[in-house]
Write an enzyme that holds these catalytic residues in place. Structure first.
Site, PDB file in Angstrom:
ATOM      1  N   HIS A 243     -20.975  -2.439  67.139  1.00 37.88           N
ATOM      2  CA  HIS A 243     -19.707  -2.605  67.833  1.00 37.88           C
ATOM      3  C   HIS A 243     -19.509  -4.077  68.193  1.00 37.88           C
ATOM      4  CE1 HIS A 243     -22.915  -0.656  70.201  1.00 37.88           C
ATOM      5  NE2 HIS A 243     -22.775  -1.695  70.970  1.00 37.88           N
TER       6      HIS A 243
ATOM      7  N   ASP B 222     -23.971   6.834  74.830  1.00 34.80           N
ATOM      8  CA  ASP B 222     -23.675   5.447  74.485  1.00 34.80           C
ATOM      9  C   ASP B 222     -23.751   5.176  72.974  1.00 34.80           C
ATOM     10  OD1 ASP B 222     -23.262   4.916  77.108  1.00 34.80           O
ATOM     11  OD2 ASP B 222     -25.139   3.850  77.458  1.00 34.80           O
TER      12      ASP B 222
ATOM     13  N   GLU C 172     -30.326   4.371  71.421  1.00 36.36           N
ATOM     14  CA  GLU C 172     -30.739   5.199  72.552  1.00 36.36           C
ATOM     15  C   GLU C 172     -29.730   6.321  72.776  1.00 36.36           C
ATOM     16  OE1 GLU C 172     -33.520   5.096  74.606  1.00 36.36           O
ATOM     17  OE2 GLU C 172     -34.282   3.613  73.205  1.00 36.36           O
TER      18      GLU C 172
ATOM     19  N   GLU D 237     -23.405   9.834  79.063  1.00 37.71           N
ATOM     20  CA  GLU D 237     -24.769   9.436  79.412  1.00 37.71           C
ATOM     21  C   GLU D 237     -24.879   9.083  80.894  1.00 37.71           C
ATOM     22  OE1 GLU D 237     -27.829   6.003  77.878  1.00 37.71           O
ATOM     23  OE2 GLU D 237     -26.471   6.924  76.426  1.00 37.71           O
TER      24      GLU D 237
ATOM     25  N   ASP E 160     -25.254   3.400  70.785  1.00 34.44           N
ATOM     26  CA  ASP E 160     -26.384   2.645  70.262  1.00 34.44           C
ATOM     27  C   ASP E 160     -27.494   3.628  69.915  1.00 34.44           C
ATOM     28  OD1 ASP E 160     -27.368   3.418  72.741  1.00 34.44           O
ATOM     29  OD2 ASP E 160     -27.295   1.414  73.615  1.00 34.44           O
TER      30      ASP E 160
ATOM     31  N   ARG F 179     -24.061  -3.697  75.342  1.00 34.91           N
ATOM     32  CA  ARG F 179     -25.279  -3.868  74.541  1.00 34.91           C
ATOM     33  C   ARG F 179     -24.857  -4.062  73.091  1.00 34.91           C
ATOM     34  NH1 ARG F 179     -27.113   0.280  78.175  1.00 34.91           N
ATOM     35  NH2 ARG F 179     -28.554  -0.613  79.689  1.00 34.91           N
TER      36      ARG F 179
ATOM     37  N   TYR G 114     -18.467  -2.188  75.625  1.00 29.76           N
ATOM     38  CA  TYR G 114     -19.893  -1.868  75.765  1.00 29.76           C
ATOM     39  C   TYR G 114     -20.736  -3.131  75.781  1.00 29.76           C
ATOM     40  CZ  TYR G 114     -24.170   0.838  75.223  1.00 29.76           C
ATOM     41  OH  TYR G 114     -25.409   1.415  75.417  1.00 29.76           O
TER      42      TYR G 114
END
Length: 597
Positions: free
Chosen positions: A333, A81, A85, A9, A83, A291, A289
């Site tokens: 995660h 990523d 998104e 990304e 998530d 987020r 990560y």
């Protein structure tokens, strides 16, 4: 055919991942989203609410480059990523590049072990996660595209409404009004100071317990004369002396929200700045990560942390610690931690290094023993106006540092509070002992309104109310300030007149400004992600509700078409370069079928 192609990304990760994978692989980046809803039309309509996507300005070039790489790749891996998104971006890449056998891989840290483990276990794209992200984007488009125009028409100036941004502005507006309407109450207490005992050089203090002296319905003591009498007492008797222990547990490892709050309090970083720095640390392979809603670490991470702490001679908690997640948490995660706990310093800039240190110390502290204190509570009594006046003196002494061996100042918590109480070395005394106070002081206090929000405390409030998710907090704050709805004054958030106008225009007219509705909608999106709810049903219901509210708003404000009853909006045509041709008029939203004005 040539190398295997791995599409990330962020371009910031490419070099690091390419070094890990080596020859035989080509690593490229999508540079975020490559497609989005069109800018000049809604891009989604009933009854199926299937979005119409177009390449973004940057996405056109990116897709062109990736198409050439795909043609020459023997296989394609989508490593955006981990998530919603990221899942949506992976699907957009698959759809736009017409990939028939793309392999979806995710990892929460950029290390050789994590990346190779992910490549060994590819999967297909999770369409439930994609639907949840799509639902969020479509709902945001509905609120912004359908409501901003009518709201601006009524206000007489350009305003914009947002599904999560507007409730955030409302929080700031309501706090400001609460402060403006607050009336301070002056109330009183008393404190006695006693002589030095047992080599305690600074003396000690006892505070008058005023609750027994309050009248029914009274919250504070308003009788200053009574407080003066209490402060004038000198001869008292010990009625009780209790010895106990208190324990202070370490804070949980960082989630996105708690990292933003702690970095704001300790390092004075804005949430946006914190996320930018964390992104750099993640791309450099230094942290996991950034987020996440989960406060818990993986079993491997806990094992590594405990082994490191033991090697330092620090006392570990008897069992590995874990924490209960907040309601609605998305735990795809683990919490944010260093990828290699033994590395003391990481990052290229001073700010990156400071944030890394904060993350590392918090991760280390989480597996250490509680800090233990010896607590002493002394109760004293004397007669006052025919009643017994009770004074309390409380003190504590640190017995075992536990996690505070790292120092409390370095292991910041999100609300920047520590359990340390003021120094008050209280001696041990037997009940019945009489003693004399050296001095007494009347305590004059004033009630204070709730403090204005800081960026950190607003993030905490958004999380508490279930407004937005980890990936959106920084963006929400950035949006409401860049649009001029909220400004900062001495680090505090203050609503602007335009922000107040937006909130007042939406309240009572649109449910998405209501906190409970916003929280419920976030839960509905979570249910879509978990496969418990249907995208079309959730979006359809929200769209129907919004249409009804828009019609009611139009009727209430007189902005309805006399021919068909639909809302009318002000349409403006800008003049040409020669200054001619500009005009504005009220037109029906049912155009071109209805040409009413």
């Amino acid at each position: 055919m040539c190398a295997k192609l791995l599409i990330l990304e962020s371009p910031g990760k490419v070099k690091k991942v390419q070094e890990i994978l080596g020859s035989g692989w080509k690593v490229a980046a999508s540079v975020g989203h490559v497609r989005d809803l069109p800018t000049k039309e809604m891009g989604v309509a009933a009854p199926d609410f299937k979005p119409k996507y177009v390449p973004t300005a940057r996405g056109k070039d990116v897709l062109g480059c990736l198409e050439n790489l795909v043609k020459n790749a023997e296989s394609v891996y989508l490593a955006t990523d981990p998530d919603r998104e990221g899942e949506a971006i992976a699907w957009h890449l698959q759809d736009a590049l017409k990939l028939k056998d793309a392999k979806r891989v995710t990892y929460s840290e950029i290390t050789e072990k994590a990346i190779k483990a992910a490549l060994d276990a590819p999967r297909s794209i999770d369409m439930a996660l994609v639907a949840a992200q799509e639902g969020r984007r479509v709902l945001d488009r509905f609120c912004g595209y359908m409501v901003s125009g009518p709201l601006s028409n009524v206000a007489g100036e350009k305003l914009s409404a947002g599904r999560v941004q507007s409730p955030a502005v409302r929080l700031v507006v309501e706090r400001e009004r609460e402060i403006q309407n607050f009336r301070s109450t002056t109330h009183y207490g008393a404190e006695l100071t006693f002589e030095n005992v047992d080599n305690i050089t600074d003396g000690w203090k006892a505070v008058w317990q005023v609750n027994p002296w309050l009248e029914d319905g009274q919250e504070y003591l308003l009788d200053k004369a009574l407080a003066e009498k209490a402060a004038a007492l000198r001869s008292l008797e010990v009625t009780d002396c209790k010895e106990s222990e208190s324990r202070s547990a370490p804070p949980a490892p960082f989630t996105t929200s708690s990292l933003q709050q702690a970095a704001s309090n300790s390092l004075k970083f804005t949430p946006k700045q914190t996320m930018q720095l964390a992104q750099k640390l993640y791309e450099g392979g230094h942290i996991t990560y950034m987020r996440t809603d989960s406060p818990n670490l993986s079993e491997d991470a806990v094992e590594a942390i405990r082994a490191f702490c033991e090697g330092q001679g620090w006392l570990l908690a008897e069992k590995p610690r874990s924490w209960k997640s907040k309601e609605g948490a998305q735990e795809a995660h683990e919490a944010i931690r260093p990828t290699h706990i033994e590395i003391e310093e990481a990052g290229e800039t001073a700010d990156e290094k400071a944030l890394y240190r904060l993350i590392r110390l918090r991760s280390l502290a989480c597996q250490l023993e509680d800090a233990v204190y010896a607590v002493r509570l002394l109760q004293l009594a004397a007669e006052l106006d025919g009643k017994q006046a009770v004074f309390e003196a409380k003190g504590r002494t640190l017995l075992s540092q536990g996690w505070k061996v790292l120092t409390a100042g370095d292991v910041s918590t999100e609300d920047d509070t520590d359990t340390t109480e003021p120094e008050n070395p209280v001696p041990s005394m037997k009940p019945g002992t009489r003693l004399t106070a050296l001095a007494g002081t009347v305590l004059t206090k004033k009630t204070k309104p709730a403090a204005r929000f800081t960026e950190a405390s607003l993030v905490r409030e958004l999380e508490k109310r279930g407004i937005g998710r980890p990936s959106t907090y920084a963006a929400i704050l950035d949006t409401i300030m860049s649009r001029g709805y909220v400004k900062t004054e001495k680090c505090f958030l203050v609503p602007t007149p335009v922000g107040v106008m937006v909130v007042d225009g939406l309240q009572g007219n649109f449910t998405f400004i209501e906190y409970e509705f916003t929280r419920t909608m976030e839960q509905a999106l979570d249910d879509i992600a978990a496969g418990k709810a249907d995208y079309r049903a959730v979006i359809g219901e929200a769209h129907t509700r919004l249409e009804q509210e828009l019609l009611a708003f139009a009727k209430a404000t007189g902005k309805v078409c006399p021919k068909c009853g639909k809302t009318v909006v002000r349409r403006v045509k800008k003049p040409g370069k020669d200054g001619k041709g500009g005009y504005d008029f009220w037109g029906c939203t049912g155009w071109p079928e209805c040409k009413g004005q």
